[in-house]
Enzyme design. Structure first.
Site, PDB file in Angstrom:
ATOM      1  N   GLY A   1     -21.386   4.207  17.449  1.00 43.55           N
ATOM      2  CA  GLY A   1     -22.715   3.687  17.786  1.00 43.55           C
ATOM      3  C   GLY A   1     -22.673   3.044  19.160  1.00 43.55           C
ATOM      4  O   GLY A   1     -21.829   3.403  19.995  1.00 43.55           O
ATOM      5  N   ARG A   2     -23.578   2.086  19.387  1.00 42.50           N
ATOM      6  CA  ARG A   2     -23.666   1.477  20.720  1.00 42.50           C
ATOM      7  C   ARG A   2     -22.346   0.854  21.152  1.00 42.50           C
ATOM      8  O   ARG A   2     -21.891   1.034  22.288  1.00 42.50           O
ATOM      9  CB  ARG A   2     -24.776   0.411  20.725  1.00 42.50           C
ATOM     10  CG  ARG A   2     -26.181   0.964  20.741  1.00 42.50           C
ATOM     11  CD  ARG A   2     -27.190  -0.170  20.595  1.00 42.50           C
ATOM     12  NE  ARG A   2     -27.070  -0.757  19.281  1.00 42.50           N
ATOM     13  CZ  ARG A   2     -27.898  -0.526  18.261  1.00 42.50           C
ATOM     14  NH1 ARG A   2     -28.945   0.227  18.429  1.00 42.50           N
ATOM     15  NH2 ARG A   2     -27.687  -1.081  17.083  1.00 42.50           N
TER      16      ARG A   2
ATOM     17  N   ARG B   1     -16.529  -6.184  11.139  1.00 43.56           N
ATOM     18  CA  ARG B   1     -16.663  -7.201  10.099  1.00 43.56           C
ATOM     19  C   ARG B   1     -15.409  -7.200   9.248  1.00 43.56           C
ATOM     20  O   ARG B   1     -14.844  -6.128   8.971  1.00 43.56           O
ATOM     21  CB  ARG B   1     -17.879  -6.918   9.195  1.00 43.56           C
ATOM     22  CG  ARG B   1     -19.226  -7.255   9.796  1.00 43.56           C
ATOM     23  CD  ARG B   1     -19.438  -8.769   9.947  1.00 43.56           C
ATOM     24  NE  ARG B   1     -20.777  -9.087  10.411  1.00 43.56           N
ATOM     25  CZ  ARG B   1     -21.139  -9.200  11.690  1.00 43.56           C
ATOM     26  NH1 ARG B   1     -20.246  -9.029  12.645  1.00 43.56           N
ATOM     27  NH2 ARG B   1     -22.389  -9.497  12.000  1.00 43.56           N
TER      28      ARG B   1
ATOM     29  N   GLU C   1     -14.593 -16.096   6.665  1.00 43.39           N
ATOM     30  CA  GLU C   1     -14.689 -16.765   7.966  1.00 43.39           C
ATOM     31  C   GLU C   1     -15.312 -18.136   7.740  1.00 43.39           C
ATOM     32  O   GLU C   1     -16.316 -18.220   7.042  1.00 43.39           O
ATOM     33  CB  GLU C   1     -15.544 -15.938   8.924  1.00 43.39           C
ATOM     34  CG  GLU C   1     -14.862 -14.628   9.279  1.00 43.39           C
ATOM     35  CD  GLU C   1     -15.602 -13.837  10.352  1.00 43.39           C
ATOM     36  OE1 GLU C   1     -16.604 -14.336  10.899  1.00 43.39           O
ATOM     37  OE2 GLU C   1     -15.180 -12.707  10.631  1.00 43.39           O
TER      38      GLU C   1
ATOM     39  N   HIS D   1     -13.778 -14.666  15.752  1.00 40.74           N
ATOM     40  CA  HIS D   1     -15.085 -13.983  15.815  1.00 40.74           C
ATOM     41  C   HIS D   1     -15.827 -14.312  17.121  1.00 40.74           C
ATOM     42  O   HIS D   1     -16.913 -14.891  17.121  1.00 40.74           O
ATOM     43  CB  HIS D   1     -15.948 -14.346  14.592  1.00 40.74           C
ATOM     44  CG  HIS D   1     -17.028 -13.328  14.320  1.00 40.74           C
ATOM     45  ND1 HIS D   1     -17.451 -12.998  13.052  1.00 40.74           N
ATOM     46  CD2 HIS D   1     -17.778 -12.570  15.152  1.00 40.74           C
ATOM     47  CE1 HIS D   1     -18.411 -12.087  13.110  1.00 40.74           C
ATOM     48  NE2 HIS D   1     -18.628 -11.814  14.384  1.00 40.74           N
TER      49      HIS D   1
HETATM   50  C1  GLV Z   1     -21.859 -10.792  15.557  1.00 42.52           C
HETATM   51  O1  GLV Z   1     -20.915 -10.606  14.846  1.00 42.52           O
HETATM   52  C2  GLV Z   1     -22.991  -9.916  15.578  1.00 42.52           C
HETATM   53  O2  GLV Z   1     -23.169  -9.130  14.630  1.00 42.52           O
HETATM   54  O3  GLV Z   1     -23.773  -9.979  16.530  1.00 42.52           O
END
Ligand code: GLV
Length: 312
Positions: free
Chosen positions: A142-143, A223, A252, A271
Site C-alpha cells: 500500500g502507500r 502493528r 503497547e 512505536h
Molecule cells: C500509527 O501507528 C498510525 O497508524 O498512524
C-alpha cells in the site's frame, strides 16, 4: 488545539499524558457530537452507545484504525476519519533505518562501546548481513509499502511483495508479486506494511517464521498483532531467524522487562514510525479537518469507512 479552540466548540480535552481509562472515556463521551481519538483509545459498540445517537464523527490522529470498531461505526452512520498519506514517507524512512540498524547491529555495538567492550578492530566483530544486494519481501504494497520500495531502489535489491491483490504500482517499483510462502522463504528482509485486521492477525506465526531463512531479518512497523510475538521470541532465541527490528508490539507499551528486549538480536523502538515533527503536525491538522467536516455534516476528506456514505 488552536484550531479547535477557535472553532468555538464546547471542548472536553483529556488533560493527562496517559490515555483515559476506558470506563472514564465511556462516562465522558456521553452527549458528544465528535470524538478526536488516538490509537490508545478503544472505540467499540458500547462506547458508541454510551456516547449516544447524536455522535456524528470519530476522527483518529493515525492512519491505522484497528482500535476502532469500523463496522459498529458504519452501522450507526458514523464516519471515521484517519490520516493516510502524510505519514507514509516518515514510516518508510524509519523502516529503512530499522533494516540497517538491525542488520548492522547499531544498538548492540553502541552498548558494547559504552560498556568498554571496544578493545580492538576485530575483523569479524559486530558484522551482519548487507541490505544492498539483498532480497527484500514487502508484505502489504500500500502507500507505506510502496514508499519503502521507492527508497530501496537506491540499494540495488530484489523486491518481492505479497498483497491481497497484485498491485498496479508494482512494475514501476520493480517489485514482483509472489505467494506469501515464497516471499518468506526467499527474502533476506521481510518487512510488514499491512493493516491489522482479523485476516492479518498473527500472519507471521510459528509456521511463517519456520519458512524464513536463518539469516533473515523481520521488520515490523505495522502493528504488533500481525506477528505472533511468542513465536517470534522463540525464533529469535533459537536462531530460526537472524534478528528483528520492531517498532510495534503486543501489548503497547511493552513492559521494560519483556524478554524480547533482552535479546541482542532485537532492535526495538517505542512505536515512533510517524514521529517526525512535520509529520505529526500534518496528522494533527488532518484529524482536525476530518473532525470539523464531520461536525458540519460534510463528507470527511479522509474517511476509513467510506461505505458509511452509501447507506444514506
Ligand atoms: C500509527 O501507528 C498510525 O497508524 O498512524
Amino acid at each position: 488545539m488552536a484550531r479547535l479552540e477557535s472553532a468555538e466548540l464546547d471542548l472536553d480535552v483529556w488533560p493527562e499524558p496517559l490515555p483515559p481509562p476506558y470506563p472514564e472515556l465511556q462516562r465522558r463521551v456521553k452527549g458528544v457530537h465528535g470524538l478526536l481519538t488516538l490509537i490508545t483509545d478503544r472505540i467499540d459498540a458500547p462506547l458508541l452507545d454510551a456516547a449516544g445517537p447524536q455522535l456524528r464523527v470519530v476522527s483518529q490522529m493515525a492512519v491505522g484504525v484497528d482500535n476502532i470498531d469500523l463496522a459498529a461505526c458504519t452501522a450507526r452512520g458514523i464516519p471515521v476519519g484517519h490520516t493516510p498519506g502524510v505519514l507514509s514517507d516518515a514510516v518508510a524512512d524509519l523502516t529503512i533505518g530499522l533494516m540497517i540498524a538491525t542488520a548492522r547491529r547499531f544498538f548492540e555495538a553502541h552498548a558494547d562501546m559504552r560498556a568498554g567492550r571496544w578493545t580492538t578492530w576485530d575483523p569479524m566483530g559486530w558484522t551482519g548481513p548487507d541490505l544492498h544486494g539483498s532480497t527484500v519481501g514487502i508484505i502489504g504494497l500500500g502507500r507505506i509499502g510502496r514508499a519503502v520500495a521507492r527508497r530501496l531502489q537506491g540499494f540495488n535489491v530484489r523486491i518481492l511483495y505479497h498483497n491481497r491483490h497484485p498491485s498496479l504500482h508494482a512494475d514501476a517499483l520493480g517489485a514482483t508479486y509472489v505467494p506469501l510462502d515464497t516471499l518468506l522463504a526467499e527474502s533476506d528482509f521481510v518487512s510488514l506494511h499491512c493493516p491489522y485486521t482479523p485476516e492479518t492477525h498473527h500472519l507471521i506465526n510459528a509456521r511463517a517464521l519456520s519458512l524464513m531463512k536463518p539469516t533473515a531479518i523481520l521488520i515490523n512497523t505495522a502493528r504488533g498483532g500481525v506477528v505472533d510475538q511468542d513465536a517470534l521470541l522463540h525464533a529469535l532465541r533459537s536462531g530460526e531467524i537472524w534478528a528483528a527490528g520492531l517498532d510495534v508490539f503486543t501489548p503497547e507499551p511493552l513492559p521494560p522487562d519483556h524478554p524480547l528486549l533482552a535479546l541482542p538480536n532485537v532492535v526495538a523502538l517505542p512505536h515512533i514510525g510517524s514521529a517526525s515533527i512535520a509529520t505529526r503536525i500534518k496528522m494533527a491538522q488532518m484529524a482536525v479537518d476530518n473532525l470539523l467536516a464531520g461536525l458540519a455534516g460534510q463528507r470527511l476528506p479522509h474517511c476509513a469507512n467510506p461505505e458509511v456514505y452509501a447507506r444514506a
